[in-house]
Design an enzyme around this catalytic site. Structure first.
Site, PDB file in Angstrom:
ATOM      1  N   GLN A  73       0.818  -1.451  -0.096  1.00 23.49           N
ATOM      2  CA  GLN A  73       0.478  -0.319  -0.117  1.00 23.49           C
ATOM      3  C   GLN A  73       0.775   1.636   0.094  1.00 23.49           C
ATOM      4  O   GLN A  73       0.302   2.691  -0.390  1.00 23.49           O
ATOM      5  CB  GLN A  73      -0.861   0.170   1.590  1.00 23.49           C
ATOM      6  CG  GLN A  73      -1.963  -0.881   1.327  1.00 23.49           C
ATOM      7  CD  GLN A  73      -2.835  -1.142   2.004  1.00 23.49           C
ATOM      8  OE1 GLN A  73      -2.329  -2.323   3.830  1.00 23.49           O
ATOM      9  NE2 GLN A  73      -4.119  -0.274   2.007  1.00 23.49           N
TER      10      GLN A  73
ATOM     11  N   HIS B 262       0.631  -9.678   4.216  1.00 23.82           N
ATOM     12  CA  HIS B 262       0.578  -8.712   4.346  1.00 23.82           C
ATOM     13  C   HIS B 262      -0.876  -8.682   2.579  1.00 23.82           C
ATOM     14  O   HIS B 262      -0.430  -7.570   2.259  1.00 23.82           O
ATOM     15  CB  HIS B 262       0.236  -6.993   4.468  1.00 23.82           C
ATOM     16  CG  HIS B 262      -0.103  -6.335   4.903  1.00 23.82           C
ATOM     17  ND1 HIS B 262      -0.426  -5.527   6.428  1.00 23.82           N
ATOM     18  CD2 HIS B 262      -1.794  -5.367   4.789  1.00 23.82           C
ATOM     19  CE1 HIS B 262      -1.706  -4.342   5.937  1.00 23.82           C
ATOM     20  NE2 HIS B 262      -2.759  -4.785   5.427  1.00 23.82           N
TER      21      HIS B 262
ATOM     22  N   ASN C  58      -1.797 -10.379   8.040  1.00 24.05           N
ATOM     23  CA  ASN C  58      -2.881  -9.863   8.657  1.00 24.05           C
ATOM     24  C   ASN C  58      -4.172 -10.624   7.587  1.00 24.05           C
ATOM     25  O   ASN C  58      -4.523 -10.920   6.955  1.00 24.05           O
ATOM     26  CB  ASN C  58      -2.173  -8.355   7.398  1.00 24.05           C
ATOM     27  CG  ASN C  58      -3.534  -7.192   7.516  1.00 24.05           C
ATOM     28  OD1 ASN C  58      -3.035  -6.836   9.008  1.00 24.05           O
ATOM     29  ND2 ASN C  58      -4.434  -6.938   6.970  1.00 24.05           N
ATOM     30  N   GLU C  59      -5.015  -9.984   8.970  1.00 23.57           N
ATOM     31  CA  GLU C  59      -6.320  -9.788   8.629  1.00 23.57           C
ATOM     32  C   GLU C  59      -6.684 -12.155   7.654  1.00 23.57           C
ATOM     33  O   GLU C  59      -6.634 -11.894   6.841  1.00 23.57           O
ATOM     34  CB  GLU C  59      -7.492  -9.388   7.538  1.00 23.57           C
ATOM     35  CG  GLU C  59      -7.379  -8.029   8.689  1.00 23.57           C
ATOM     36  CD  GLU C  59      -7.659  -7.195   8.560  1.00 23.57           C
ATOM     37  OE1 GLU C  59      -7.868  -7.318   7.019  1.00 23.57           O
ATOM     38  OE2 GLU C  59      -7.871  -6.101   8.809  1.00 23.57           O
TER      39      GLU C  59
HETATM   40  C1  FCB Z   1      -7.627  -3.569   6.228  1.00 28.54           C
HETATM   41  C2  FCB Z   1      -6.210  -4.001   5.761  1.00 28.54           C
HETATM   42  C3  FCB Z   1      -5.707  -2.874   6.012  1.00 28.54           C
HETATM   43  C4  FCB Z   1      -5.936  -1.012   5.520  1.00 28.54           C
HETATM   44  C5  FCB Z   1      -7.523  -1.374   6.214  1.00 28.54           C
HETATM   45  C6  FCB Z   1      -8.190  -0.164   6.237  1.00 28.54           C
HETATM   46  O1  FCB Z   1      -8.805  -4.766   6.183  1.00 28.54           O
HETATM   47  O2  FCB Z   1      -5.682  -5.097   6.760  1.00 28.54           O
HETATM   48  O3  FCB Z   1      -4.856  -3.340   5.207  1.00 28.54           O
HETATM   49  O4  FCB Z   1      -7.134  -1.893   4.011  1.00 28.54           O
HETATM   50  O5  FCB Z   1      -8.457  -2.152   6.282  1.00 28.54           O
END
Ligand code: FCB
Length: 409
Positions: free
Chosen positions: A18, A110, A153-154
């Site tokens: 990003q 990520h 990440n997530e």
């Molecule tokens: C999350 C992501 C991050 C960003 C935020 C707004 O889901 O981990 O990269 O995009 O949202």
């Protein structure tokens, strides 16, 4: 009220794709080129070259932590070929953070992967676990002095993206839908995109949990870092009649991932807003003048709700807030949102939840997965000159950090 201890982390978060720019060898770079309706990341914020400036702004403001990611697609441009120069680049980032007094919180994945890994079948491919493990083996060589490492990440959002990509391949979806953009336009001016993302396939989630467990062992063996993963927390609530459905939806969308964090050293909680579940499932966020640029409701209380839920489901795994923030063009609203979110965090700490830190999303206005319009940053970036312009919210958050979490009214 119990105050955060001096080692509480106060910081901001970013992700490589990003902000770095020209992540040419990643699956996302390829996808951006192909998908109609998707803006491209391009040079992004050029943080690949300007990371020291980014970090200095955070440190000068009074923050003591910075979450950033290292990019697999750069470190392993071809299967088995590890770039020492790229590892050295990320080691320089870690050193720069440490020298500035910022605790580096490092994310190993990520969302983005090397293009070759995606072509091989990605997370559902046969070699996924071995491939990630060998990347993590290489990456752990540069993590000396890093206190926190997040493997994924997530993973719940990642599993959802894999589910979505399959739908696109099967011709069921014509247009790209950003994982973070529900419907653009502050005040809820929607663009007509469906406001509810599909539930991730739990099989993919279980696979990621296995990969996570393998990576966790390596990080534990080879570093002193606390290791965990970060979960997108929806702060879901039941609308009348939605009580049973809430349990089901919440399981596939997040609890599976919180449960998989039970053996971890910490869990990253990432919360932005809340959403209701009725008997039919997730209820699209109604249009409202207070909605954010990404169509979500203005709900700073989501953070406290998410922390508490994570604490319950994990059975007491320490929480690090690895993301929380708001997409808005109005920085005064960002401060108001963050103040309320932090109030909620402090209440959970007071209730006895072990909260280790707060990392705001995001340090910079960045590339939001297909879109440039949503601005989550504490710092604005001129996309042509790359000049950084800190917003009042950065100084505000830095002051809160300096005061050890004392909030102004
Ligand atoms: C999350 C992501 C991050 C960003 C935020 C707004 O889901 O981990 O990269 O995009 O949202």
């Amino acid at each position: 009220m119990r105050r955060p201890t001096p080692d509480f982390l106060w910081g901001a978060a970013t992700a490589p794709h990003q902000i770095e720019g020209n992540n040419l060898n990643s699956d996302w770079w390829a996808t951006e080129r192909l998908m109609p309706g998707m803006e491209r990341s391009g040079d992004a914020c050029d943080s690949y070259h300007r990371y020291a400036e980014d970090m200095r702004l955070l440190a000068d403001a009074g923050l003591n932590a910075y979450r950033f990611g290292i990019e697999w697609a750069r470190i392993e441009p071809d299967p088995g070929h590890v770039s020492r120069a790229e590892l050295a680049h990320y080691r320089r980032m870690i050193d720069t953070a440490l020298q500035l007094g910022l605790a580096p919180v490092v994310t190993l994945n990520h969302f983005t992967v090397p293009r070759w890994f995606a072509e091989e079948g990605g997370w559902t491919g046969e070699k996924a676990l071995d491939r990630f493990v060998s990347y993590v083996q290489a990456a752990t060589g540069i993590l000396d002095g890093v206190p926190y490492v997040a493997t994924f990440n997530e993973p719940n959002m990642l599993a959802m993206m894999v589910t979505l990509a399959r739908a696109v391949e099967a011709g069921e979806l014509a247009e790209w839908q950003s994982p973070t953009v529900e419907s653009e336009g502050e005040g809820g001016q929607g663009t007509g995109r469906p406001a509810v993302l599909p539930a991730p396939d739990p099989e993919i989630g279980r696979r990621l949990a296995d990969v996570h467990a393998a990576a966790r062992s390596i990080v534990r063996e080879r570093t002193d870092a606390a290791v965990g993963w970060t979960v997108a927390a929806g702060a879901y609530t039941a609308a009348p009649g939605g009580e049973q459905k809430l349990i089901e939806e919440r399981y596939v969308r997040e609890d599976l991932y919180f449960e998989a964090a039970r053996g971890d050293d910490f869990v990253g909680v990432q919360a932005y807003s809340t959403q209701e579940v009725d008997a039919n499932g997730l209820v699209p966020t109604p249009q409202h003048p207070d909605n954010t640029q990404v169509g979500t409701a203005f709900r700073p209380d989501a953070l406290g709700m998410a922390i508490r839920h994570s604490w319950e489901v994990t059975g007491g795994v320490p929480v690090l807030v690895t993301e929380n923030g708001i997409a808005t063009a109005d920085d005064t609203r960002r401060i108001a949102y963050t103040r309320e979110a932090l109030r909620g965090l402090l209440v959970t700490a007071d209730e006895g939840v072990d909260v280790r830190g707060y990392l705001h999303w995001s340090a910079l206005d960045n590339y939001e997965w297909g879109h440039w319009e949503p601005t989550f940053g504490l710092i604005a970036v001129d996309r042509e000159t790359f000049e950084r312009k800190p917003k009042p919210s950065l100084a505000w958050l830095g002051d809160v950090a300096r005061r050890g979490g004392v909030l102004d009214s």
